[in-house]
Write an enzyme that holds these catalytic residues in place. Structure first.
Site, PDB file in Angstrom:
ATOM      1  N   GLN A 109       0.843  -1.202   0.000  1.00 20.99           N
ATOM      2  CA  GLN A 109       0.000   0.000   0.000  1.00 20.99           C
ATOM      3  C   GLN A 109       0.874   1.245   0.000  1.00 20.99           C
ATOM      4  OE1 GLN A 109      -3.465  -0.546   3.012  1.00 20.99           O
ATOM      5  NE2 GLN A 109      -1.932  -2.043   3.611  1.00 20.99           N
ATOM      6  N   HIS A 127      -1.494   1.580  -4.087  1.00 15.02           N
ATOM      7  CA  HIS A 127      -1.917   2.975  -3.931  1.00 15.02           C
ATOM      8  C   HIS A 127      -1.045   3.937  -4.719  1.00 15.02           C
ATOM      9  CE1 HIS A 127      -4.078   1.798   0.089  1.00 15.02           C
ATOM     10  NE2 HIS A 127      -4.737   1.422  -0.982  1.00 15.02           N
ATOM     11  N   CYS A 138      -5.029  17.035 -18.770  1.00 16.47           N
ATOM     12  CA  CYS A 138      -4.572  16.348 -19.988  1.00 16.47           C
ATOM     13  C   CYS A 138      -3.848  15.052 -19.660  1.00 16.47           C
ATOM     14  CB  CYS A 138      -3.690  17.268 -20.836  1.00 16.47           C
ATOM     15  SG  CYS A 138      -2.029  17.517 -20.154  1.00 16.47           S
ATOM     16  N   CYS A 154       0.305  22.390 -14.990  1.00 17.93           N
ATOM     17  CA  CYS A 154       0.827  21.630 -16.131  1.00 17.93           C
ATOM     18  C   CYS A 154       1.448  22.560 -17.181  1.00 17.93           C
ATOM     19  CB  CYS A 154      -0.332  20.861 -16.734  1.00 17.93           C
ATOM     20  SG  CYS A 154       0.028  20.024 -18.257  1.00 17.93           S
ATOM     21  N   GLY A 194       2.736  -4.670   8.884  1.00 15.82           N
ATOM     22  CA  GLY A 194       2.791  -3.227   9.104  1.00 15.82           C
ATOM     23  C   GLY A 194       1.620  -2.445   8.547  1.00 15.82           C
ATOM     24  N   THR A 195       0.439  -3.037   8.611  1.00 17.65           N
ATOM     25  CA  THR A 195      -0.744  -2.279   8.184  1.00 17.65           C
ATOM     26  C   THR A 195      -1.823  -2.354   9.253  1.00 17.65           C
ATOM     27  OG1 THR A 195      -2.499  -2.056   6.520  1.00 17.65           O
ATOM     28  CG2 THR A 195      -1.568  -4.275   6.808  1.00 17.65           C
ATOM     29  N   ASN A 220       3.230  -7.204  13.241  1.00 18.79           N
ATOM     30  CA  ASN A 220       2.850  -5.855  13.646  1.00 18.79           C
ATOM     31  C   ASN A 220       3.043  -5.763  15.160  1.00 18.79           C
ATOM     32  OD1 ASN A 220       1.347  -3.397  14.136  1.00 18.79           O
ATOM     33  ND2 ASN A 220       0.213  -3.772  12.232  1.00 18.79           N
ATOM     34  N   GLU A 222       1.320  -4.049  17.046  1.00 17.62           N
ATOM     35  CA  GLU A 222      -0.032  -3.905  17.599  1.00 17.62           C
ATOM     36  C   GLU A 222      -0.996  -4.752  16.767  1.00 17.62           C
ATOM     37  OE1 GLU A 222      -0.559  -1.944  20.171  1.00 17.62           O
ATOM     38  OE2 GLU A 222       1.479  -1.124  20.175  1.00 17.62           O
ATOM     39  N   ALA A 238       8.681  -5.091  12.008  1.00 19.25           N
ATOM     40  CA  ALA A 238       8.973  -5.809  10.767  1.00 19.25           C
ATOM     41  C   ALA A 238      10.481  -6.003  10.569  1.00 19.25           C
ATOM     42  CB  ALA A 238       8.378  -5.044   9.583  1.00 19.25           C
TER      43      ALA A 238
HETATM   44  C1  BJW Z   1       4.641  -1.464  12.389  1.00 13.44           C
HETATM   45  C2  BJW Z   1       5.814  -0.904  12.751  1.00 13.44           C
HETATM   46  C3  BJW Z   1       6.936  -1.666  12.533  1.00 13.44           C
HETATM   47  C4  BJW Z   1       4.230   0.578  13.202  1.00 13.44           C
HETATM   48  N1  BJW Z   1       6.801  -2.849  12.012  1.00 13.44           N
HETATM   49  N2  BJW Z   1       4.432  -2.631  11.879  1.00 13.44           N
HETATM   50  C5  BJW Z   1     -16.405   0.694   4.197  1.00 13.44           C
HETATM   51  C6  BJW Z   1     -15.971  -0.584   3.880  1.00 13.44           C
HETATM   52  C7  BJW Z   1     -15.060  -0.785   2.857  1.00 13.44           C
HETATM   53  C8  BJW Z   1     -14.544   0.281   2.144  1.00 13.44           C
HETATM   54  C9  BJW Z   1     -14.970   1.542   2.461  1.00 13.44           C
HETATM   55  C10 BJW Z   1     -15.887   1.741   3.454  1.00 13.44           C
HETATM   56  N3  BJW Z   1     -16.122   3.077   3.528  1.00 13.44           N
HETATM   57  C11 BJW Z   1     -15.342   3.700   2.627  1.00 13.44           C
HETATM   58  C12 BJW Z   1     -14.635   2.784   1.950  1.00 13.44           C
HETATM   59  C13 BJW Z   1     -13.655   3.013   0.911  1.00 13.44           C
HETATM   60  C14 BJW Z   1     -12.317   3.501   1.356  1.00 13.44           C
HETATM   61  C15 BJW Z   1     -11.953   2.932   2.724  1.00 13.44           C
HETATM   62  O1  BJW Z   1     -11.429   1.861   2.869  1.00 13.44           O
HETATM   63  N4  BJW Z   1     -12.215   3.695   3.779  1.00 13.44           N
HETATM   64  C16 BJW Z   1     -11.958   3.234   5.125  1.00 13.44           C
HETATM   65  C17 BJW Z   1     -11.155   4.279   5.879  1.00 13.44           C
HETATM   66  C18 BJW Z   1     -13.279   2.889   5.774  1.00 13.44           C
HETATM   67  N5  BJW Z   1     -11.400   3.029   0.352  1.00 13.44           N
HETATM   68  C19 BJW Z   1     -11.194   3.711  -0.771  1.00 13.44           C
HETATM   69  O2  BJW Z   1     -11.747   4.775  -0.998  1.00 13.44           O
HETATM   70  C20 BJW Z   1     -10.287   3.055  -1.791  1.00 13.44           C
HETATM   71  N6  BJW Z   1     -10.914   3.054  -3.058  1.00 13.44           N
HETATM   72  C21 BJW Z   1     -12.060   2.421  -3.286  1.00 13.44           C
HETATM   73  O3  BJW Z   1     -12.629   1.753  -2.448  1.00 13.44           O
HETATM   74  O4  BJW Z   1     -12.526   2.598  -4.547  1.00 13.44           O
HETATM   75  C22 BJW Z   1     -13.815   2.128  -4.896  1.00 13.44           C
HETATM   76  C23 BJW Z   1     -14.079   2.622  -6.301  1.00 13.44           C
HETATM   77  C24 BJW Z   1     -14.313   1.710  -7.305  1.00 13.44           C
HETATM   78  C25 BJW Z   1     -14.548   2.157  -8.602  1.00 13.44           C
HETATM   79  C26 BJW Z   1     -14.526   3.513  -8.883  1.00 13.44           C
HETATM   80  C27 BJW Z   1     -14.287   4.429  -7.886  1.00 13.44           C
HETATM   81  C28 BJW Z   1     -14.058   3.980  -6.584  1.00 13.44           C
HETATM   82  C29 BJW Z   1      -9.004   3.870  -1.957  1.00 13.44           C
HETATM   83  C30 BJW Z   1      -8.191   3.890  -0.723  1.00 13.44           C
HETATM   84  C31 BJW Z   1      -6.954   4.764  -0.959  1.00 13.44           C
HETATM   85  C32 BJW Z   1      -6.141   4.940   0.311  1.00 13.44           C
HETATM   86  N7  BJW Z   1      -5.165   5.934   0.080  1.00 13.44           N
HETATM   87  C33 BJW Z   1      -4.190   6.246   1.111  1.00 13.44           C
HETATM   88  C34 BJW Z   1      -3.405   7.500   0.654  1.00 13.44           C
HETATM   89  C35 BJW Z   1      -2.466   7.106  -0.481  1.00 13.44           C
HETATM   90  C36 BJW Z   1      -1.625   8.246  -0.946  1.00 13.44           C
HETATM   91  C37 BJW Z   1      -0.691   8.743   0.109  1.00 13.44           C
HETATM   92  O5  BJW Z   1       0.193   8.013   0.577  1.00 13.44           O
HETATM   93  O6  BJW Z   1      -0.848   9.909   0.477  1.00 13.44           O
HETATM   94  O7  BJW Z   1      -3.307   5.140   1.325  1.00 13.44           O
HETATM   95  S1  BJW Z   1      -4.924   6.454   2.722  1.00 13.44           S
HETATM   96  C38 BJW Z   1      -3.558   5.752   3.628  1.00 13.44           C
HETATM   97  O8  BJW Z   1      -4.012   4.563   4.319  1.00 13.44           O
HETATM   98  C39 BJW Z   1      -2.568   5.268   2.566  1.00 13.44           C
HETATM   99  C40 BJW Z   1      -2.177   3.919   3.099  1.00 13.44           C
HETATM  100  O9  BJW Z   1      -1.659   3.101   2.059  1.00 13.44           O
HETATM  101  C41 BJW Z   1      -3.463   3.418   3.689  1.00 13.44           C
HETATM  102  C42 BJW Z   1      -3.284   2.292   4.686  1.00 13.44           C
HETATM  103  O10 BJW Z   1      -2.572   2.690   5.801  1.00 13.44           O
HETATM  104  P1  BJW Z   1      -1.536   1.704   6.483  1.00 13.44           P
HETATM  105  O11 BJW Z   1      -0.452   1.386   5.544  1.00 13.44           O
HETATM  106  O12 BJW Z   1      -2.256   0.552   7.059  1.00 13.44           O
HETATM  107  O13 BJW Z   1      -0.890   2.629   7.621  1.00 13.44           O
HETATM  108  P2  BJW Z   1      -1.400   2.944   9.105  1.00 13.44           P
HETATM  109  O14 BJW Z   1      -0.695   4.147   9.591  1.00 13.44           O
HETATM  110  O15 BJW Z   1      -2.865   2.949   9.183  1.00 13.44           O
HETATM  111  O16 BJW Z   1      -0.906   1.681   9.952  1.00 13.44           O
HETATM  112  C43 BJW Z   1       0.460   1.452  10.238  1.00 13.44           C
HETATM  113  C44 BJW Z   1       0.581   0.117  10.936  1.00 13.44           C
HETATM  114  O17 BJW Z   1       1.958  -0.199  11.086  1.00 13.44           O
HETATM  115  C45 BJW Z   1      -0.021   0.097  12.360  1.00 13.44           C
HETATM  116  O18 BJW Z   1      -0.834  -1.061  12.480  1.00 13.44           O
HETATM  117  C46 BJW Z   1       1.200  -0.005  13.262  1.00 13.44           C
HETATM  118  O19 BJW Z   1       0.960  -0.759  14.455  1.00 13.44           O
HETATM  119  C47 BJW Z   1       2.178  -0.713  12.384  1.00 13.44           C
HETATM  120  N8  BJW Z   1       3.592  -0.493  12.680  1.00 13.44           N
HETATM  121  N9  BJW Z   1       5.544   0.398  13.275  1.00 13.44           N
HETATM  122  C48 BJW Z   1       5.573  -3.330  11.687  1.00 13.44           C
HETATM  123  N10 BJW Z   1       8.157  -1.168  12.878  1.00 13.44           N
HETATM  124 ZN    ZN Z   2      -2.169  19.270 -18.670  1.00 13.12          ZN
END
Ligand code: BJW
Ligand code: ZN
Length: 261
Positions: A109, A127, A138, A154, A194-195, A220, A222, A238
């Site tokens: 991710q 992502h 464009c 752009c 790590g998610t 993880n 946690e 990790a």
């Molecule tokens: C360690 C550690 C160590 C610490 N070792 N571990 C209800 C149900 C299902 C879906 C939805 C819903 N309501 C809404 C939705 C949709 C929505 C969603 O899921 N929302 C939820 C919040 C409810 N999803 C979307 O909108 C997605 N798209 C979609 O569904 O499209 C449908 C569609 C179809 C057709 C046409 C149009 C639409 C898109 C999701 C995009 C997420 N984007 C982001 C930003 C990316 C750009 C950027 O980087 O700026 O992605 S959000 C952010 O969260 C980022 C991450 O990839 C993502 C996940 O976070 P992650 O990686 O889990 O990080 P953390 O901080 O949450 O966790 C860190 C973890 O590490 C913790 O657990 C720590 O304990 C651990 N850790 N140190 C190992 N050393």
């Molecule tokens: Zn353009």
């Protein structure tokens, strides 16, 4: 008192040894030890900036300079850091699985490019990537140079420039989520690393793997949102745990200074 040799089960090691197909999901936690802040941990990025404010297209159109500035800052962080032992261990695991004639896929991710820099090859970025940008009108690729006053636009058409990442409400790249879903459904062992597993569809992948018969473990410090649904929770960082798993398999860990294959 008897101390187990490893913080994970013999079953996990045995299932990995027997596996023909291994798939892995990673999140921000794997890059934390490289110095990239996570999103939802106490000192994570979104303690200052909430996701609703920044990671969606409405927020971007509302305040493009703020959102571009946030990404410019994060790009600078990513350029300044290096992959850690967790990234390297997953590259080593891939080589070990493929070397035995098996199949491997890493779905991340993360947008930071650190897995590629650590040598992972069978990799999908669910992502997108923070290192590329494009024009929202464009669609031409764009360079995100230093931010001047006002939003970056752009060169061809004057449209706003945005990073090639997936925001809330946007579809994931079809090929990436397709390959990741297939790998989860086919896997004999699935690792989720790590998610927090709150963002879908990525958080659904370990659950698909479990329902399809894989042995599923998370790494993880946690419990994630879906930890209780998985076979095994390996508590720890990790960068500590993954090299131990690789070591238990007898696979070689690349050195930090080892040139990429
Ligand atoms: C360690 C550690 C160590 C610490 N070792 N571990 C209800 C149900 C299902 C879906 C939805 C819903 N309501 C809404 C939705 C949709 C929505 C969603 O899921 N929302 C939820 C919040 C409810 N999803 C979307 O909108 C997605 N798209 C979609 O569904 O499209 C449908 C569609 C179809 C057709 C046409 C149009 C639409 C898109 C999701 C995009 C997420 N984007 C982001 C930003 C990316 C750009 C950027 O980087 O700026 O992605 S959000 C952010 O969260 C980022 C991450 O990839 C993502 C996940 O976070 P992650 O990686 O889990 O990080 P953390 O901080 O949450 O966790 C860190 C973890 O590490 C913790 O657990 C720590 O304990 C651990 N850790 N140190 C190992 N050393
Ligand atoms: Zn353009």
């Amino acid at each position: 008192m008897h101390q187990p040799l490893y913080p994970f089960s013999d079953t996990l090691v045995r299932r990995l040894r027997e596996a023909e197909r291994v798939a892995v999901l990673t999140g921000a936690g794997i890059s934390a030890e490289s110095g990239v802040p996570t999103f939802r941990d106490p000192d994570g990025l979104w303690q200052k900036f909430r996701p609703e404010e920044l990671a969606n297209v409405e927020a971007f159109l509302d305040n493009p300079t703020l959102v571009q500035g946030w990404y410019a800052h994060r790009r600078a962080v990513v350029e300044d850091v290096a992959p850690n032992d967790g990234h390297r261990a997953l590259a080593a695991l891939e080589r070990w699985v493929v070397g035995r004639g098996g199949e491997f896929l890493l779905a991340t991710q993360n947008v930071d490019g650190l897995h590629r820099r650590a040598g992972s090859e069978s990799l999908v970025e669910l992502h997108g990537t923070i290192t590329r940008s494009h024009c929202i009108d464009c669609h031409a690729p764009a360079h995100e140079s230093a931010l001047e006053a006002g939003p970056l636009t752009c060169e061809n058409c004057g449209g706003l420039v945005r990073p090639d990442v997936v925001w809330f409400g946007e579809a994931l790249p079809e090929e990436a989520i397709g390959r990741a879903t297939e790998a989860a459904a086919m896997a004999d062992v699935y690792l989720s690393v790590g998610t927090s597993s709150v963002v879908y569809p990525a958080a659904g992948l370990p659950q698909i793997a479990r329902q399809s018969g894989a042995y599923v473990a998370e790494v993880n410090p946690e419990p994630s949102d879906i930890a209780w649904r998985l076979h095994e929770q390996v508590r720890g960082r990790a960068g500590d745990i993954l090299p131990e798993i690789v070591g238990a398999l007898g696979a070689a860990m690349p050195r930090p200074d080892e040139p990429l294959p």
